[in-house]
Design a protein around this motif. Sequence first.
Motif, PDB file in Angstrom:
ATOM      1  N   TYR A 166       0.820  -1.216   0.000  1.00  0.00           N
ATOM      2  CA  TYR A 166       0.000   0.000   0.000  1.00  0.00           C
ATOM      3  C   TYR A 166       0.854   1.267   0.000  1.00  0.00           C
ATOM      4  O   TYR A 166       0.453   2.293  -0.539  1.00  0.00           O
ATOM      5  CB  TYR A 166      -0.937  -0.003   1.212  1.00  0.00           C
ATOM      6  N   LYS A 167       2.029   1.180   0.581  1.00  0.00           N
ATOM      7  CA  LYS A 167       2.901   2.359   0.577  1.00  0.00           C
ATOM      8  C   LYS A 167       3.444   2.649  -0.816  1.00  0.00           C
ATOM      9  O   LYS A 167       3.748   3.798  -1.147  1.00  0.00           O
ATOM     10  CB  LYS A 167       4.062   2.155   1.553  1.00  0.00           C
ATOM     11  N   PRO A 170       0.207   4.605  -5.892  1.00  0.00           N
ATOM     12  CA  PRO A 170       0.155   6.058  -6.124  1.00  0.00           C
ATOM     13  C   PRO A 170      -0.674   6.741  -5.037  1.00  0.00           C
ATOM     14  O   PRO A 170      -1.730   6.244  -4.618  1.00  0.00           O
ATOM     15  CB  PRO A 170      -0.511   6.174  -7.501  1.00  0.00           C
ATOM     16  N   SER A 171      -0.208   7.885  -4.596  1.00  0.00           N
ATOM     17  CA  SER A 171      -0.885   8.614  -3.518  1.00  0.00           C
ATOM     18  C   SER A 171      -1.924   9.614  -4.031  1.00  0.00           C
ATOM     19  O   SER A 171      -2.736  10.115  -3.253  1.00  0.00           O
ATOM     20  CB  SER A 171       0.153   9.356  -2.665  1.00  0.00           C
ATOM     21  N   SER A 172      -1.910   9.906  -5.310  1.00  0.00           N
ATOM     22  CA  SER A 172      -2.851  10.872  -5.858  1.00  0.00           C
ATOM     23  C   SER A 172      -4.246  10.266  -5.953  1.00  0.00           C
ATOM     24  O   SER A 172      -4.424   9.093  -6.327  1.00  0.00           O
ATOM     25  CB  SER A 172      -2.385  11.333  -7.249  1.00  0.00           C
ATOM     26  N   ARG A 173      -5.258  11.077  -5.635  1.00  0.00           N
ATOM     27  CA  ARG A 173      -6.634  10.612  -5.734  1.00  0.00           C
ATOM     28  C   ARG A 173      -7.137  10.564  -7.175  1.00  0.00           C
ATOM     29  O   ARG A 173      -8.138   9.914  -7.464  1.00  0.00           O
ATOM     30  CB  ARG A 173      -7.548  11.538  -4.924  1.00  0.00           C
ATOM     31  N   LYS A 177      -5.747   3.142  -8.360  1.00  0.00           N
ATOM     32  CA  LYS A 177      -4.809   2.359  -7.564  1.00  0.00           C
ATOM     33  C   LYS A 177      -4.938   0.865  -7.806  1.00  0.00           C
ATOM     34  O   LYS A 177      -4.307   0.057  -7.103  1.00  0.00           O
ATOM     35  CB  LYS A 177      -5.031   2.647  -6.081  1.00  0.00           C
TER      36      LYS A 177
END
Length: 293
Positions: A166-167, A170-173, A177
Amino acid sequence: MNTTIANMPTSMMTPSPSPDELIIQQRGRRKIPVTFSPDIDSIKQNNQETPTKSSSSILNKSSIVLRSTPRKRLLLNDPLELSSPDKYKISSPNCKKFRTEFAVELPEDNCILSALKALSPDQLIGVIGQIVIDHPEIEKEIRSHFPIADLKPLEERIYYLRRNIYKALPSSRLISKTDSTAYNRVSTHVLAFKKCVVDQGRRLVDSNQWSVVMDYVFMAWKHVRNTPVWDNPPHNAARRQCFKSLSALCMTALKHMKESLDLNKLENYKSQLKLLVDDSEDIESCLEFLNYN
């Protein structure tokens, strides 16, 4: 008439030379060789006055006395050394060191429990196994004090690898994912997670502690269920392999425990396995085995 010539000035008797004649006089009188060649004398004269670069370099090279180096002189003077060049090699110690295992004598004031902490699991197994072989009477006492395997370190390892998946997402909404691009970013962590789940289960099967194997199946199944489900079905192969491996572990443990299972444990396992059917159809064979028995 003679008197008239004698009274005339010398300038009138010898006319002044022309400019061409003056140039010819300044050049000097030309020497004609025996074999007539108009260019031989000029080439010889030029070579004597200005030697070329090649001739000067040849002179310089001829003036240098070439000397052989001491090593070459030694080889030439002693032809026997050519046949044995290894004589002058400096002997160096062998880099390969053979592993020799010796029993370490612990000092009397050193606690043996503290020394055991420095050993690896394989070394501990070897120590205990050798003691049981030398003293068979203490095997029963060891069995009476044998603890249940601790699954906490195994769960911590699985949780750590699942968190890495999970880390790495990608962190962008605004970015998916679960698509192929996201999977390519975390594929290495997914494979590491699968390998850990499968290898730890096999190690527990080798220990023949079947109740611990069942506890591991339920614990690891929970973490596998919480891994991402990818849009592309082939990318879920690692997830399916984890479920299939845990189902095989469960079946192996139930087959070895069928004679020692009491009614309470049997019902407990049935209720827990029913909750796993929605994740994988492979667990249905385990339920059928419990219902048949």
